[in-house]
Design an enzyme around this catalytic site. Structure first.
Site, PDB file in Angstrom:
ATOM      1  N   LYS A  63       2.290  -3.279   8.807  1.00  0.00           N
ATOM      2  CA  LYS A  63       3.496  -2.453   8.660  1.00  0.00           C
ATOM      3  C   LYS A  63       4.700  -3.334   8.940  1.00  0.00           C
ATOM      4  O   LYS A  63       4.969  -3.697  10.081  1.00  0.00           O
ATOM      5  CB  LYS A  63       3.477  -1.253   9.607  1.00  0.00           C
ATOM      6  CG  LYS A  63       4.606  -0.265   9.362  1.00  0.00           C
ATOM      7  CD  LYS A  63       4.505   0.913  10.308  1.00  0.00           C
ATOM      8  CE  LYS A  63       5.536   1.977   9.970  1.00  0.00           C
ATOM      9  NZ  LYS A  63       5.248   2.691   8.731  1.00  0.00           N
ATOM     10  N   ASP A  92       5.701  12.295  15.896  1.00  0.00           N
ATOM     11  CA  ASP A  92       5.877  12.464  14.450  1.00  0.00           C
ATOM     12  C   ASP A  92       4.538  12.739  13.775  1.00  0.00           C
ATOM     13  O   ASP A  92       4.179  12.112  12.784  1.00  0.00           O
ATOM     14  CB  ASP A  92       6.541  11.226  13.852  1.00  0.00           C
ATOM     15  CG  ASP A  92       7.181  11.513  12.493  1.00  0.00           C
ATOM     16  OD1 ASP A  92       7.536  12.687  12.237  1.00  0.00           O
ATOM     17  OD2 ASP A  92       7.316  10.584  11.702  1.00  0.00           O
ATOM     18  N   LEU A 122       0.813  -1.210   0.000  1.00  0.00           N
ATOM     19  CA  LEU A 122       0.000   0.000   0.000  1.00  0.00           C
ATOM     20  C   LEU A 122       0.847   1.261   0.000  1.00  0.00           C
ATOM     21  O   LEU A 122       0.420   2.304  -0.495  1.00  0.00           O
ATOM     22  CB  LEU A 122      -0.935   0.012   1.219  1.00  0.00           C
ATOM     23  CG  LEU A 122      -1.977  -1.101   1.293  1.00  0.00           C
ATOM     24  CD1 LEU A 122      -2.747  -1.001   2.604  1.00  0.00           C
ATOM     25  CD2 LEU A 122      -2.921  -1.034   0.104  1.00  0.00           C
TER      26      LEU A 122
END
Length: 412
Positions: A36, A130, A15
């Site tokens: 992930k 982040d 993806l």
């Protein structure tokens, strides 16, 4: 090509990619998931794997409608993977790339969703570290919110903290994306919840303006601006929204709002923003490399030549264009105090009306020089015309009669 991730999951297709790893569309016992898969060099770091295992409870325990939940942690041979909820949609960076900027109502609604997610994380003792458009996902299958916005979810919680090991970054390094780093991180202080508020305010500014308040140019220059420059007003937004942005972009962490306060204040502003179109401001640019003196000699104007636009700075050398804006974790040296003190002080480069040159830019200086030359030429023409008129008047005017007394001959 499908690949097995542990004993329960299968990854089918990629993806997206980032500096920390690759996100796959996968399948698990309970249906579709996002996986992930961290880079091989990270998964082979036993210390890092240990840190992930230790943080398993924190990673799996964060449940909130505006947070992408982590369902599982897989440690299998060389594979280290986070199994997450699959969000059917896109990330905020992709939408920004397509639309450049959003209408204020939609921008504020998205920021309020992210602030809600941060409030839940901060209450659980987790700092994201982040926050940026790449880490905000938009649920395209859910109902539309204010301004036609999609529900926003914050992802990658805890990944920056886990990858930021002392051995990997050392005390002289910092982790993050320069455009969104709070000043205290640049100065080497430990990140607290306030760094997420600063980053989110930067994201909101970018959603409104189409560019970040301190971005553009070399990463070191971006870091210096966070510490030494103040943000300038965005023309066209209500003062209440601007004051909220200023407070959350304050250099002092204690001056910023908490996430729950920010979410509430943003939602209070939504009725005020209903129906407002996207702002019409030009993105500040950096100096063109070419000599702008060519502009005065009849060459192509500097505005028509390529300039480096401001925006998120890709940090990984050699990264592909399609991947570079997804980079998340990159070590950077902390600037020394004298380097920070030696930079530009005062106000950051101001957004301006569409088509207007940035004050102090090469284009602005060229325009100013042309204006001065034009004014000087006009002044010369006016002076010449005045002198010519005076001469013509002097020629047409008969001489005055001579004084009879003075002209009479002397008496012998």
């Amino acid at each position: 090509m499908a690949r097995r991730i542990g004993s329960r999951y299968t990854a089918h297709q990629i993806l997206g990619r980032g500096s920390a790893g690759t996100v796959w569309l996968g399948e698990g016992p309970e249906g579709p998931v996002a996986i992930k898969l961290l880079r091989e060099d990270l998964s082979s770091d036993q210390e890092l794997v240990g840190r992930f295992v230790q943080e398993r409870t924190a990673l799996l325990g964060l449940e909130h409608p505006h947070v992408v939940s982590v369902r599982d942690l897989v440690v299998d041979g060389n594979d280290l993977a986070l199994v997450m909820d699959l969000v059917r949609g896109t990330d905020l960076r992709t939408r920004l790339d397509r639309e450049r900027r959003l209408a204020p109502e939609a921008a504020v609604a998205i920021a309020a969703d992210v602030a809600d997610g941060l409030a839940a994380a901060h209450a659980a003792g987790v700092v994201h570290r982040d926050v940026k458009p790449e880490n905000v996902l938009l649920d395209m299958q859910g109902p539309l919110g204010p301004g036609g916005s999609h529900r926003a979810l914050l992802t990658d919680f805890g990944v920056a903290k886990l990858i930021d090991t002392p051995r990997r970054t050392r005390a002289s390094k910092i982790i993050g994306t320069p455009d969104y780093l709070a000043p205290e991180i640049v100065e080497g202080l430990p990140p607290r919840a306030a760094v997420d508020i600063y980053a989110l305010a930067t994201v909101l500014y970018e959603l409104l303006a189409g560019f970040t308040p301190f971005g553009g140019g070399h990463p070191g220059a971006v870091l210096r601006r966070h510490v030494t420059e103040t943000v300038v007003p965005l023309p066209g937004i209500p003062d209440e929204l601007w004051q909220l942005l200023v407070q959350c972009l304050a250099k002092a962490p204690a001056s910023r709002l908490r996430a729950s306060e920010l979410a509430a204040r943003l939602r209070e502003l939504l009725p005020l923003l209903a129906g407002m179109p996207p702002l019409d401001v030009d993105e500040p640019d950096t100096e063109p490399a070419e000599d702008t003196s060519e502009e005065l000699s009849g060459a192509a104007p500097a505005a028509e030549r390529t300039v480096r636009r401001r925006g998120a700075v890709p940090l990984v050398p050699g990264a592909k264009p399609s991947d570079s804006n997804r980079d998340t974790h990159t070590s950077m040296r902390v600037p020394a105090p004298d380097e920070l003190a030696g930079g530009a002080h005062g106000t950051a480069r101001a957004p301006r009306a569409a088509g207007a040159p940035r004050p102090g830019s090469a284009r602005n200086r060229a325009v100013t020089r042309r204006r001065r030359l034009t004014l000087a030429a006009a002044a010369t023409l006016v002076t010449a015309a005045a002198v010519g008129t005076w001469l013509a008047t002097a020629e047409d005017t008969p001489p005055p009669p001579r004084d009879q007394k003075n002209s009479a001959p002397a008496t012998p």
